[in-house]
Structure formats: structure tokens, C-alpha cells
Design a protein around this motif. Structure first.
Motif, PDB file in Angstrom:
ATOM      1  N   GLN A 178     -56.253 -42.060  73.160  1.00 42.96           N
ATOM      2  CA  GLN A 178     -55.705 -41.596  71.761  1.00 42.96           C
ATOM      3  C   GLN A 178     -56.408 -40.405  71.749  1.00 42.96           C
ATOM      4  N   VAL A 179     -57.400 -39.962  71.219  1.00 44.68           N
ATOM      5  CA  VAL A 179     -57.974 -38.382  71.362  1.00 44.68           C
ATOM      6  C   VAL A 179     -57.515 -37.512  71.517  1.00 44.68           C
ATOM      7  N   ALA A 204     -54.003 -37.061  70.888  1.00 39.38           N
ATOM      8  CA  ALA A 204     -53.186 -36.173  69.352  1.00 39.38           C
ATOM      9  C   ALA A 204     -53.928 -35.010  69.381  1.00 39.38           C
ATOM     10  N   GLY A 205     -55.029 -34.974  70.126  1.00 39.41           N
ATOM     11  CA  GLY A 205     -55.692 -32.926  70.013  1.00 39.41           C
ATOM     12  C   GLY A 205     -54.351 -32.371  71.019  1.00 39.41           C
ATOM     13  N   LEU A 206     -53.909 -33.079  72.406  1.00 39.80           N
ATOM     14  CA  LEU A 206     -52.638 -32.419  73.063  1.00 39.80           C
ATOM     15  C   LEU A 206     -51.124 -32.169  72.089  1.00 39.80           C
ATOM     16  N   SER A 220     -51.799 -31.510  68.830  1.00 45.58           N
ATOM     17  CA  SER A 220     -51.481 -30.595  68.218  1.00 45.58           C
ATOM     18  C   SER A 220     -51.342 -28.590  68.467  1.00 45.58           C
ATOM     19  N   LEU A 221     -51.347 -28.398  70.130  1.00 46.07           N
ATOM     20  CA  LEU A 221     -50.924 -27.774  70.839  1.00 46.07           C
ATOM     21  C   LEU A 221     -49.967 -27.452  71.471  1.00 46.07           C
TER      22      LEU A 221
END
Lengths: 236, 236
Positions: A223-224, A227-229, A231-232
Motif C-alpha cells: 500500500q505504501v 501510494a508513493g508511486l 504520487s509520481l
DNA sequence: ACCTGAACACCGTTCAAGT
DNA sequence: ACCTGAACACCGTTCAAGT
């Protein structure tokens, strides 16, 4: 020296040799059997040879060295991954997660393979085909080229590391009860630390030891990262 | 059997024994020297003993086994981490990144330690103190307890895996020119794959081989994970 | 209590010799 | 071409014996 009249001896060509001939395939089969049943450390050139009824030197006609054998084991495992989905731009985050879940499933089904895979760029056919699928999903998610490429490195790295950790932990054969006891001991250990030097560790003792065996911790990780991806991703 | 009149022999108590006594400290010193200079595989109980002018059996009076020695090496490295910052709620994402950068710096300064650390929960004093610092930063960032606890597992796992990968790659001693040649070969390999089966891999050949040696790929990783964590923070 | 030599049960890999 | 036995240079760990 003369031939016996009673029966023909040493027929010129026995239909088949008693032993099946050594092949790369049979060597990887035996290695896979050993690694799944007894773990990575049980796989040695000598044990494989013994399994095949021969000496260790015989393997080197078909496999360059132990490192190459590790790569072949990774390839075997990669072959077991089921990745049928078409990349779907509307659903790419869930597809990334499914990819990682499937990779972990295969690594759990073949304990020890994570240990063979870690720290190696997988340049074998089926591993590369699965990476191709992952890259396609990431590009469907509108990640820039460089982000997609590095993500295709980051995601399998995480799954492999998690599986490796589980393998080390599950070494020997602990029962669920053993695991529970161990987790309980660890929680007590954290909770009993001196609170002046370890205030947060003491406060989070329960959280730190939660989800040791199950999938929750892994779900948190994917999940982390997903979600980080996200944002890119480039705006569509 | 009678004492010689010419000189006193075997003085009853030589002020000090010729050899410094074996201690846990000296054993870890020697192991650290070996691992930094020659890599993880060069560290064996026998090599350490040789370095100290004794036999391998002598080490077992001070160290339970190789696994415990690995833990002690991790502790030594953890001791080298510089973590002075007070947790700052306004700046927690940058602090998380700094923590990971510092951890990678120490692991690079002690090549092979990543290999000793991977797959072990670090229950040694200095490793736990650094984890405490990380947890404090994550809590300052308003992460829920469970997210902070799992993140404190995820973040070091990623750094260790990256360092481990670098260690394997840098095995033996490649010059920068060797690395560049290898990366070039890999790019060509990707670019020359059959485009019908590997369309995305071929298209991204350059991106896939970018940032192999440097920090860009690592910065990408910590950016992704930190951004993913930020999405889990509770509103302030 | 600490240290030691010798042994046990292993490794990966090479190589000359056989078929 | 493929396979083999024997050897080389290693491992981690144990144990009875010494001081």
C-alpha cells in the motif's frame, strides 16, 4: 574370451542406459525438490549430485557453477507466476498490488528461492517476461519512463526481501504455536526495555510485534509503495 | 629436573602473557577488519582465529556461533550512525530520508554488514537505539502506531536490501570503468531483445540501466516510500 | 575459566583419466 | 561428449585434554 553358446552376452546396444542421462533439466528438478523440502542451505552441488546418484563433478558439464544454478531456480519459480491481466490504466494500482501478491505467493510456495534471487538482477527468460508485464502495468499508470524502470527494481526487491525474511524466520520447522510464543517473548522484551532510553519502543511494543506471520504487514508495505508511486504519475 | 644455576628459568609470573587475551571485543574488531577489507565471504571463524593467532575453537568461549557474531557486527555498524536531530513534526519526511541516507552511508562504509543484517530482527543495543530514533520521527509525523511500527520495519529493510545488492555487484573489485562497461552491455542486451515479446523492456532499455552506481535510484526509492507514508499520516 | 589440537561432517570446484 | 574418482582448499562446530 570366447562367446558363450548358451546365451548372447553384452548385447551391443542396450535399448536404454540404466540411468537416465544427466541434463540441465534434471539437475534443476532435483535442486528445486531439495530447496522446497529442506531450504536453501540444503541445496549444495554435492547433495544434488547424491539425489541424482552421481558425483558433484558430473554436474559441471551442464551447469557453470552454483550461481548459475541459483539463476535457474529463480527462472523456474518465475515460470509459476500467473499474470494474465491486460494492463488497465484505470486499475493500475490494484494490478501492481496483485503482481506483488502473486510474486510473494510463488516465493512462499518455493521457500529458499528468495535467498537465491536476492541481490541478483534476474536476466533469465521467465523472470524477464514477468518484469515486462510489470513495466507494462506501470506505464499504463502513466509513470514516467525513469520512474517505471526504477519501480520495476524497487517492487520485486521489496517482495524478495520480505520472503527472504520469512524464510530465515521459518528456518527449521516452527509450528504456529512456536511462532506465537516467540512473538509473545519479543513483545515482553520490548515492553520491559528501560522507558527512559526507549520510550517509543516501549509504547509501541504491541504494534511492533503485530502481523508477524500474516499478510497484514505485507499489505501495508505494498500500500505504501503503490501510494508513493501514484504520487509520481503524470496527469492524464 | 634440577634448576640450572646459570640462569633463573621459568620466572613464576611473567608480568603479562605475550599474547593479549582473547575478548569478545577483539574478536569483533578482527571480524570487522576482515569484512570491510575483503567482504562478507572472507569472514569465517577460521580466518578470524588466524587473524588473532589462535585456532577457531578458541572463539567459542566468547561468541556462541557465527550468527551471534553477525549480530555483533551489525551492532558495531549501528554504533557509527550519527542521529542527532530532534524529531521535528514540521520536517519529519526529510528526517526520515536523512535517516535512510545515513544508514546507507554506514552500510557502504562497512561493506558486507548488509549481508549480516538481512533477514535478522536487530535486537542488539545500538541497532535498537537507532530504531527508537526512527520511531520517534515517524510518530512526530503523526503516523498511527501500527503504521509507524511497520514503517520502522519497511524502511531499514529497503536500505539493507539496496546495500546488499550493491555489495553483491561490487564483489571482487570492479573499477568504475568495469561498471560502466557492464552497464553498457546490459543496456545493449535489453535493447536487442525481441520487441514482440519484450516491447516495454526494449523501449525502456536506457532507463532500466540508469543510475546503477549512484544515489539517484536510492533517492527515488526513499522518495516513493516517504510519500507513501505521508499519505497515511493523521490530520493534525 | 580459558585455551588448544584434533577431529567430524561438511562445502564448491578442478582435473586427469576413463568410456 | 559426457561422466567419474580423487583431490584441493576450504567451512562451522564439538570435545577431550591441557593450563
Amino acid at each position: 574370451m570366447s562367446q558363450s553358446p548358451w546365451q548372447p552376452i553384452s548385447p551391443p546396444k542396450p535399448p536404454r542406459p540404466a540411468k537416465a542421462p544427466l541434463t540441465r533439466e534434471r539437475i534443476v528438478d532435483a535442486a528445486m525438490r531439495l530447496i522446497v523440502e529442506h531450504g536453501y542451505d540444503a541445496v549444495s552441488m554435492r547433495k544434488i549430485a547424491q539425489e541424482l546418484g552421481t558425483g558433484p563433478a558430473s554436474l559441471y558439464a551442464h551447469v557453470a557453477n552454483k550461481g548459475e544454478l541459483d539463476q535457474l531456480l529463480v527462472d523456474r519459480a518465475a515460470q509459476q507466476m500467473k499474470l494474465s491481466d491486460e494492463p488497465d490504466p484505470a486499475n493500475w494500482q490494484e494490478q501492481v498490488k496483485d503482481y506483488m501478491r502473486e510474486m510473494l505467493r510463488v516465493m512462499r510456495a518455493n521457500p529458499g528461492v528468495a535467498r537465491a534471487a536476492i541481490g541478483q538482477v534476474p536476466l533469465v527468460e521467465h523472470a524477464m517476461l514477468s518484469t515486462e508485464k510489470l513495466l507494462a502495468i506501470l506505464k499504463a499508470g502513466r509513470l514516467p519512463d525513469q520512474a517505471a524502470a526504477w519501480a520495476a527494481d524497487l517492487l520485486p526487491l521489496y517482495v524478495t526481501a520480505v520472503s527472504f525474511e520469512e524464510t530465515v524466520q521459518n528456518a527449521s520447522n516452527w509450528t504456529p504455536a512456536d511462532v506465537e510464543r516467540f512473538v509473545g517473548e519479543m513483545r515482553t522484551f520490548f515492553a520491559d526495555l528501560p522507558a527512559d532510553r526507549f520510550p517509543v519502543t516501549v509504547a509501541l511494543a504491541t504494534a511492533l510485534t503485530a502481523g508477524a506471520g500474516g499478510d497484514e504487514r505485507f499489505e501495508f508495505g505494498i500500500q505504501v509503495i503503490t501510494a508513493g508511486l501514484a504520487s509520481l504519475a503524470e496527469p492524464s
